[in-house]
Design a protein around this motif. Structure first.
Motif, PDB file in Angstrom:
ATOM      1  N   UNK A 189       0.939  -0.962  -0.004  1.00  0.00           N
ATOM      2  CA  UNK A 189      -0.186   0.187  -0.167  1.00  0.00           C
ATOM      3  C   UNK A 189       1.129   1.175   0.111  1.00  0.00           C
ATOM      4  N   UNK A 190       0.867   1.812  -0.887  1.00  0.00           N
ATOM      5  CA  UNK A 190       0.978   3.606  -1.330  1.00  0.00           C
ATOM      6  C   UNK A 190       0.568   4.186  -1.214  1.00  0.00           C
ATOM      7  N   UNK A 191       0.876   5.560   0.136  1.00  0.00           N
ATOM      8  CA  UNK A 191       0.502   6.660   0.043  1.00  0.00           C
ATOM      9  C   UNK A 191       1.606   7.735  -0.698  1.00  0.00           C
ATOM     10  N   UNK A 192       1.088   8.903  -1.644  1.00  0.00           N
ATOM     11  CA  UNK A 192       2.014  10.301  -2.284  1.00  0.00           C
ATOM     12  C   UNK A 192       1.602  11.598  -1.373  1.00  0.00           C
ATOM     13  N   UNK A 193       2.440  12.178  -1.064  1.00  0.00           N
ATOM     14  CA  UNK A 193       1.743  13.170  -1.210  1.00  0.00           C
ATOM     15  C   UNK A 193       0.486  14.185  -2.153  1.00  0.00           C
TER      16      UNK A 193
ATOM     17  N   UNK B 133      -4.932   9.735  -2.619  1.00  0.00           N
ATOM     18  CA  UNK B 133      -5.950   9.989  -1.739  1.00  0.00           C
ATOM     19  C   UNK B 133      -6.287   7.914  -1.232  1.00  0.00           C
ATOM     20  N   UNK B 134      -5.911   7.851  -0.469  1.00  0.00           N
ATOM     21  CA  UNK B 134      -5.941   6.197   0.452  1.00  0.00           C
ATOM     22  C   UNK B 134      -6.097   5.681   0.651  1.00  0.00           C
ATOM     23  N   UNK B 135      -8.261   4.867   0.323  1.00  0.00           N
ATOM     24  CA  UNK B 135      -9.210   4.380   0.493  1.00  0.00           C
ATOM     25  C   UNK B 135      -8.854   2.816   1.483  1.00  0.00           C
ATOM     26  N   UNK B 136      -9.211   3.138   3.255  1.00  0.00           N
ATOM     27  CA  UNK B 136      -8.369   1.866   3.749  1.00  0.00           C
ATOM     28  C   UNK B 136     -10.009   1.187   4.541  1.00  0.00           C
ATOM     29  N   UNK B 137      -9.883  -0.361   4.658  1.00  0.00           N
ATOM     30  CA  UNK B 137     -11.212  -0.747   5.207  1.00  0.00           C
ATOM     31  C   UNK B 137     -10.136  -1.469   5.987  1.00  0.00           C
ATOM     32  N   UNK B 138     -10.661  -0.400   7.434  1.00  0.00           N
ATOM     33  CA  UNK B 138      -9.501  -1.035   9.370  1.00  0.00           C
ATOM     34  C   UNK B 138     -10.929  -1.440   9.992  1.00  0.00           C
ATOM     35  N   UNK B 139     -10.839  -2.833  10.273  1.00  0.00           N
ATOM     36  CA  UNK B 139     -10.873  -3.865  11.629  1.00  0.00           C
ATOM     37  C   UNK B 139     -10.066  -4.571  12.330  1.00  0.00           C
TER      38      UNK B 139
ATOM     39  N   UNK C   9     -10.428   7.076   3.997  1.00  0.00           N
ATOM     40  CA  UNK C   9      -9.615   7.843   3.350  1.00  0.00           C
ATOM     41  C   UNK C   9      -8.671   8.887   3.312  1.00  0.00           C
ATOM     42  N   UNK C  10      -6.847   8.400   3.747  1.00  0.00           N
ATOM     43  CA  UNK C  10      -5.706   9.612   3.715  1.00  0.00           C
ATOM     44  C   UNK C  10      -5.516  10.095   2.933  1.00  0.00           C
ATOM     45  N   UNK C  11      -5.178  11.355   2.909  1.00  0.00           N
ATOM     46  CA  UNK C  11      -5.121  11.838   1.697  1.00  0.00           C
ATOM     47  C   UNK C  11      -3.127  11.693   2.053  1.00  0.00           C
ATOM     48  N   UNK C  12      -2.613  12.243   1.390  1.00  0.00           N
ATOM     49  CA  UNK C  12      -1.493  12.319   1.754  1.00  0.00           C
ATOM     50  C   UNK C  12      -0.781  13.432   1.778  1.00  0.00           C
TER      51      UNK C  12
ATOM     52  N   UNK D 173      -1.712   8.911  -8.518  1.00  0.00           N
ATOM     53  CA  UNK D 173      -2.781   7.632  -8.926  1.00  0.00           C
ATOM     54  C   UNK D 173      -2.248   6.809  -9.130  1.00  0.00           C
ATOM     55  N   UNK D 174      -1.268   6.659 -10.243  1.00  0.00           N
ATOM     56  CA  UNK D 174      -0.573   5.322 -11.196  1.00  0.00           C
ATOM     57  C   UNK D 174       0.282   4.863  -9.746  1.00  0.00           C
ATOM     58  N   UNK D 175       0.845   5.334  -9.343  1.00  0.00           N
ATOM     59  CA  UNK D 175       2.191   4.884  -8.384  1.00  0.00           C
ATOM     60  C   UNK D 175       1.309   4.107  -7.580  1.00  0.00           C
ATOM     61  N   UNK D 176      -0.025   4.463  -6.409  1.00  0.00           N
ATOM     62  CA  UNK D 176      -0.274   4.236  -6.218  1.00  0.00           C
ATOM     63  C   UNK D 176      -1.270   2.583  -6.004  1.00  0.00           C
ATOM     64  N   UNK D 177      -1.531   2.963  -7.605  1.00  0.00           N
ATOM     65  CA  UNK D 177      -2.885   2.355  -7.730  1.00  0.00           C
ATOM     66  C   UNK D 177      -1.845   0.554  -8.422  1.00  0.00           C
ATOM     67  N   UNK D 178      -0.954   1.186  -9.492  1.00  0.00           N
ATOM     68  CA  UNK D 178      -0.027  -0.117  -9.804  1.00  0.00           C
ATOM     69  C   UNK D 178      -0.026  -1.303  -9.466  1.00  0.00           C
ATOM     70  N   UNK D 179      -0.339  -2.358  -9.453  1.00  0.00           N
ATOM     71  CA  UNK D 179       0.262  -3.454  -8.963  1.00  0.00           C
ATOM     72  C   UNK D 179       1.804  -3.801  -9.263  1.00  0.00           C
TER      73      UNK D 179
END
Length: 220
Positions: free
Chosen positions: A23-27, A30-36, A96-99, A172-178
């Motif tokens: 999981x990558x967050x960049x400045x 926006x990273x959505x997270x499911x916290x459980x 949602x976490x914003x870098x 966006x691509x840096x964060x979402x690409x596998x």
């Protein structure tokens, strides 16, 4: 929501961190997270009461795990600010976490309520707080995106991707690409946006040649 641009002295020196390999967050991202998990539910609730910020950082698979079973972590992560929050009926939190800015881990602190904490140094990355104006090879990146996702067997909204500005496109691509954990860490640690864009372009072109997806992201 209006972007929040803090001053350097508004950045917290001691922060909770969420170690999540893959999981990558960049400045600005926006990273959505499911916290459980209970420890991370506690972390989010504590963060809501203390400035709404915590750090994302990847576990480092090249180093031995800690005595308590937790992963070793990389030396650089990214501070994020809680920009959206919803509580589900089953107790999960969708956030949602914003870098905000990258940080260097100076030392790991005692855990609090089961989650990990570090002392952070933002000094090497204060440029993250400034608006990004440097150019990137947007056309080249867009040209490389389609064969990359085709090689991975993934369907994406190319119209939405093509509508992104240069900075948003790279982030966006840096964060979402596998990409692999090591590749994502290299993107995080790139000194400037053009350097990150160049690394991203190289990864897209190499990925278009084929290869396996990295393992699913797992919290550490």
């Amino acid at each position: 929501m209006k972007p929040w641009h803090p001053l350097p002295d508004q950045l917290p020196a001691e922060i909770a961190v969420f170690p999540l390999s893959g999981a990558l967050l960049l400045p600005g991202g926006r990273l959505p997270l499911n916290i459980f998990e209970p420890r991370y539910l506690a972390m989010v609730l504590d963060s809501l009461a203390e400035g709404r910020m915590f750090g994302m950082i990847q576990g480092d698979p090249s180093r031995p795990r800690r005595a308590d079973g937790g992963s070793a972590i990389f030396g650089v992560g990214c501070l994020g600010r809680l920009s959206s929050f919803a509580e589900m009926e089953d107790g999960r939190l969708l956030i949602t976490l914003t870098g905000v800015a990258r940080f260097q881990v100076m030392e790991e602190l005692p855990m609090r309520r089961g989650y990990r904490r570090v002392r952070a140094d933002y000094g090497p990355f204060l440029a993250d707080l400034e608006p990004e104006t440097l150019p990137v090879p947007r056309a080249d990146i867009l040209q490389a995106v389609r064969p990359f996702f085709a090689a991975k067997g993934l369907e994406v909204n190319h119209e939405a991707i093509e509508a992104l500005s240069g900075h948003a496109l790279v982030t966006t691509l840096a964060m979402v690409c596998p990409f692999t954990v090591a590749e994502k860490q290299a993107l995080l640690e790139a000194n400037t946006l053009p350097e990150r864009a160049s690394a991203l372009l190289a990864l897209l072109r190499m990925g278009a040649l084929g290869g396996e997806l990295p393992p699913d992201a797992r919290p550490s």
